[in-house]
Design a protein around this motif. Sequence first.
Motif, PDB file in Angstrom:
ATOM      1  N   LYS A   1      11.864   0.012   9.576  1.00  0.00           N
ATOM      2  CA  LYS A   1      11.478   1.189   8.342  1.00  0.00           C
ATOM      3  C   LYS A   1      12.294   2.423   8.569  1.00  0.00           C
ATOM      4  O   LYS A   1      12.610   3.040   9.665  1.00  0.00           O
ATOM      5  CB  LYS A   1      10.017   1.512   8.781  1.00  0.00           C
ATOM      6  N   ARG A   2      12.392   2.603   7.425  1.00  0.00           N
ATOM      7  CA  ARG A   2      13.235   4.190   7.363  1.00  0.00           C
ATOM      8  C   ARG A   2      12.586   5.155   7.305  1.00  0.00           C
ATOM      9  O   ARG A   2      11.418   5.262   6.290  1.00  0.00           O
ATOM     10  CB  ARG A   2      14.167   4.284   6.073  1.00  0.00           C
ATOM     11  N   ARG A   3      12.688   6.310   8.036  1.00  0.00           N
ATOM     12  CA  ARG A   3      11.923   7.394   8.062  1.00  0.00           C
ATOM     13  C   ARG A   3      12.556   8.188   7.241  1.00  0.00           C
ATOM     14  O   ARG A   3      13.650   8.592   7.103  1.00  0.00           O
ATOM     15  CB  ARG A   3      11.710   8.033   9.379  1.00  0.00           C
ATOM     16  N   ARG A   4      11.657   8.993   6.279  1.00  0.00           N
ATOM     17  CA  ARG A   4      12.066  10.010   5.769  1.00  0.00           C
ATOM     18  C   ARG A   4      12.260  11.223   6.308  1.00  0.00           C
ATOM     19  O   ARG A   4      11.458  11.488   7.330  1.00  0.00           O
ATOM     20  CB  ARG A   4      11.201  10.417   4.448  1.00  0.00           C
ATOM     21  N   PRO A   5      13.301  12.033   6.271  1.00  0.00           N
ATOM     22  CA  PRO A   5      13.444  13.342   6.910  1.00  0.00           C
ATOM     23  C   PRO A   5      12.247  14.392   6.432  1.00  0.00           C
ATOM     24  O   PRO A   5      11.868  14.527   5.538  1.00  0.00           O
ATOM     25  CB  PRO A   5      14.641  14.020   6.643  1.00  0.00           C
ATOM     26  N   VAL A   6      11.745  15.013   7.578  1.00  0.00           N
ATOM     27  CA  VAL A   6      10.557  16.206   7.349  1.00  0.00           C
ATOM     28  C   VAL A   6      11.498  17.350   6.709  1.00  0.00           C
ATOM     29  O   VAL A   6      12.372  17.995   7.344  1.00  0.00           O
ATOM     30  CB  VAL A   6       9.979  16.443   8.758  1.00  0.00           C
ATOM     31  N   ALA A   7      10.939  17.535   5.639  1.00  0.00           N
ATOM     32  CA  ALA A   7      11.489  18.742   4.924  1.00  0.00           C
ATOM     33  C   ALA A   7      10.530  20.036   4.792  1.00  0.00           C
ATOM     34  O   ALA A   7      10.418  20.579   3.990  1.00  0.00           O
ATOM     35  CB  ALA A   7      11.929  18.551   3.447  1.00  0.00           C
ATOM     36  N   GLU A   8       9.848  20.294   6.053  1.00  0.00           N
ATOM     37  CA  GLU A   8       9.082  21.384   6.250  1.00  0.00           C
ATOM     38  C   GLU A   8       9.661  22.481   7.154  1.00  0.00           C
ATOM     39  O   GLU A   8      10.395  21.920   8.140  1.00  0.00           O
ATOM     40  CB  GLU A   8       7.729  21.025   6.997  1.00  0.00           C
ATOM     41  N   ILE A   9       9.279  24.007   6.983  1.00  0.00           N
ATOM     42  CA  ILE A   9       9.796  24.811   7.924  1.00  0.00           C
ATOM     43  C   ILE A   9       8.595  25.306   8.729  1.00  0.00           C
ATOM     44  O   ILE A   9       7.663  25.524   8.274  1.00  0.00           O
ATOM     45  CB  ILE A   9      10.438  25.965   7.009  1.00  0.00           C
ATOM     46  N   ASN A  10       8.882  25.293  10.097  1.00  0.00           N
ATOM     47  CA  ASN A  10       7.613  25.781  10.963  1.00  0.00           C
ATOM     48  C   ASN A  10       7.627  27.331  10.706  1.00  0.00           C
ATOM     49  O   ASN A  10       8.607  27.969  11.363  1.00  0.00           O
ATOM     50  CB  ASN A  10       8.044  25.359  12.340  1.00  0.00           C
ATOM     51  N   VAL A  11       6.709  27.784  10.132  1.00  0.00           N
ATOM     52  CA  VAL A  11       6.530  29.400   9.989  1.00  0.00           C
ATOM     53  C   VAL A  11       5.894  30.047  11.047  1.00  0.00           C
ATOM     54  O   VAL A  11       5.681  31.399  11.085  1.00  0.00           O
ATOM     55  CB  VAL A  11       6.051  29.627   8.528  1.00  0.00           C
ATOM     56  N   VAL A  12       5.211  29.227  12.119  1.00  0.00           N
ATOM     57  CA  VAL A  12       4.320  29.904  12.896  1.00  0.00           C
ATOM     58  C   VAL A  12       5.331  31.105  13.958  1.00  0.00           C
ATOM     59  O   VAL A  12       4.759  32.121  13.944  1.00  0.00           O
ATOM     60  CB  VAL A  12       3.735  28.910  13.907  1.00  0.00           C
ATOM     61  N   PRO A  13       6.479  30.650  14.037  1.00  0.00           N
ATOM     62  CA  PRO A  13       7.199  31.856  15.074  1.00  0.00           C
ATOM     63  C   PRO A  13       7.677  32.997  14.000  1.00  0.00           C
ATOM     64  O   PRO A  13       7.772  34.302  14.421  1.00  0.00           O
ATOM     65  CB  PRO A  13       8.730  31.136  15.411  1.00  0.00           C
ATOM     66  N   TYR A  14       7.813  32.914  12.761  1.00  0.00           N
ATOM     67  CA  TYR A  14       8.001  34.093  11.735  1.00  0.00           C
ATOM     68  C   TYR A  14       6.792  34.930  11.672  1.00  0.00           C
ATOM     69  O   TYR A  14       6.876  36.165  11.627  1.00  0.00           O
ATOM     70  CB  TYR A  14       8.515  33.706  10.695  1.00  0.00           C
ATOM     71  N   ILE A  15       5.657  34.174  11.712  1.00  0.00           N
ATOM     72  CA  ILE A  15       4.380  35.039  11.695  1.00  0.00           C
ATOM     73  C   ILE A  15       4.299  35.865  12.798  1.00  0.00           C
ATOM     74  O   ILE A  15       3.635  37.083  12.840  1.00  0.00           O
ATOM     75  CB  ILE A  15       3.217  34.073  11.220  1.00  0.00           C
ATOM     76  N   ASP A  16       4.482  35.091  13.979  1.00  0.00           N
ATOM     77  CA  ASP A  16       4.263  36.082  15.384  1.00  0.00           C
ATOM     78  C   ASP A  16       5.418  37.247  15.328  1.00  0.00           C
ATOM     79  O   ASP A  16       4.903  38.612  15.846  1.00  0.00           O
ATOM     80  CB  ASP A  16       4.582  35.037  16.477  1.00  0.00           C
ATOM     81  N   VAL A  17       6.475  36.965  14.905  1.00  0.00           N
ATOM     82  CA  VAL A  17       7.365  38.186  14.972  1.00  0.00           C
ATOM     83  C   VAL A  17       6.995  39.136  13.844  1.00  0.00           C
ATOM     84  O   VAL A  17       7.057  40.299  14.071  1.00  0.00           O
ATOM     85  CB  VAL A  17       8.826  37.677  14.499  1.00  0.00           C
ATOM     86  N   MET A  18       6.504  38.664  12.512  1.00  0.00           N
ATOM     87  CA  MET A  18       5.911  39.921  11.652  1.00  0.00           C
ATOM     88  C   MET A  18       4.707  40.533  12.287  1.00  0.00           C
ATOM     89  O   MET A  18       4.586  41.752  12.073  1.00  0.00           O
ATOM     90  CB  MET A  18       5.483  38.944  10.368  1.00  0.00           C
ATOM     91  N   LEU A  19       3.745  39.904  12.847  1.00  0.00           N
ATOM     92  CA  LEU A  19       2.768  40.509  13.475  1.00  0.00           C
ATOM     93  C   LEU A  19       2.970  41.347  14.801  1.00  0.00           C
ATOM     94  O   LEU A  19       2.377  42.590  14.994  1.00  0.00           O
ATOM     95  CB  LEU A  19       1.625  39.619  14.164  1.00  0.00           C
ATOM     96  N   VAL A  20       4.086  41.263  15.489  1.00  0.00           N
ATOM     97  CA  VAL A  20       4.614  42.041  16.366  1.00  0.00           C
ATOM     98  C   VAL A  20       5.190  43.307  15.967  1.00  0.00           C
ATOM     99  O   VAL A  20       4.859  44.393  16.120  1.00  0.00           O
ATOM    100  CB  VAL A  20       5.579  41.390  17.283  1.00  0.00           C
ATOM    101  N   LEU A  21       5.969  43.010  14.792  1.00  0.00           N
ATOM    102  CA  LEU A  21       6.578  44.101  13.967  1.00  0.00           C
ATOM    103  C   LEU A  21       5.696  45.257  13.486  1.00  0.00           C
ATOM    104  O   LEU A  21       5.544  46.252  13.400  1.00  0.00           O
ATOM    105  CB  LEU A  21       7.687  43.808  13.166  1.00  0.00           C
ATOM    106  N   LEU A  22       4.488  44.641  12.913  1.00  0.00           N
ATOM    107  CA  LEU A  22       3.583  45.138  12.375  1.00  0.00           C
ATOM    108  C   LEU A  22       2.753  46.320  13.241  1.00  0.00           C
ATOM    109  O   LEU A  22       2.510  47.224  12.894  1.00  0.00           O
ATOM    110  CB  LEU A  22       2.482  44.325  11.783  1.00  0.00           C
ATOM    111  N   ILE A  23       2.512  45.732  14.412  1.00  0.00           N
ATOM    112  CA  ILE A  23       1.832  46.327  15.505  1.00  0.00           C
ATOM    113  C   ILE A  23       2.460  47.656  15.849  1.00  0.00           C
ATOM    114  O   ILE A  23       2.209  48.500  16.208  1.00  0.00           O
ATOM    115  CB  ILE A  23       1.602  45.584  16.749  1.00  0.00           C
ATOM    116  N   ILE A  24       4.099  47.514  16.256  1.00  0.00           N
ATOM    117  CA  ILE A  24       4.788  48.094  16.419  1.00  0.00           C
ATOM    118  C   ILE A  24       4.945  49.411  15.551  1.00  0.00           C
ATOM    119  O   ILE A  24       4.821  50.724  15.735  1.00  0.00           O
ATOM    120  CB  ILE A  24       6.491  47.722  16.597  1.00  0.00           C
TER     121      ILE A  24
END
Length: 142
Positions: free
Chosen positions: A7-30
Amino acid sequence: MQPYQRKRRRPVAEINVVPYIDVMLVLLIIFMVTAPLVTQGVLVDLPQAQSEALSEDSKPPIVASVDKDGLYYLDVGDGDKSPMSPDDLAVLVAAHLKLQPDTPVVVKGDGSVAYEQVIRLMVVLQQAGAPSVGLMTDPVEQ
């Protein structure tokens, strides 16, 4: 029997945004922590005097400034540093005091400005509804 097909697997075309959300929350707090610490306003040469500082648990004051040229400024935290007329200043102070009546009001006057200009500013503030007006000074250097 069919040959084994892989079976051929299709490549996953998703971006994991959780690390970006963490960075944005830290910047917001600062930014939330450092924003009140940044002092803004008009550059005036305050006279030096021994005086008592505002208590740390009081609300941030409304700061009405008069510079060496006799121009009026108002700082209520919006960062606007353009000169204004006494009438406009009175309207803004009255509106702010209507929303938050227990906000302290202080005058930040340049040391070289005429005493009459400071008194006029204090009269404008009292007519706008300020129950009392304090004077801002620099601490005495020893």
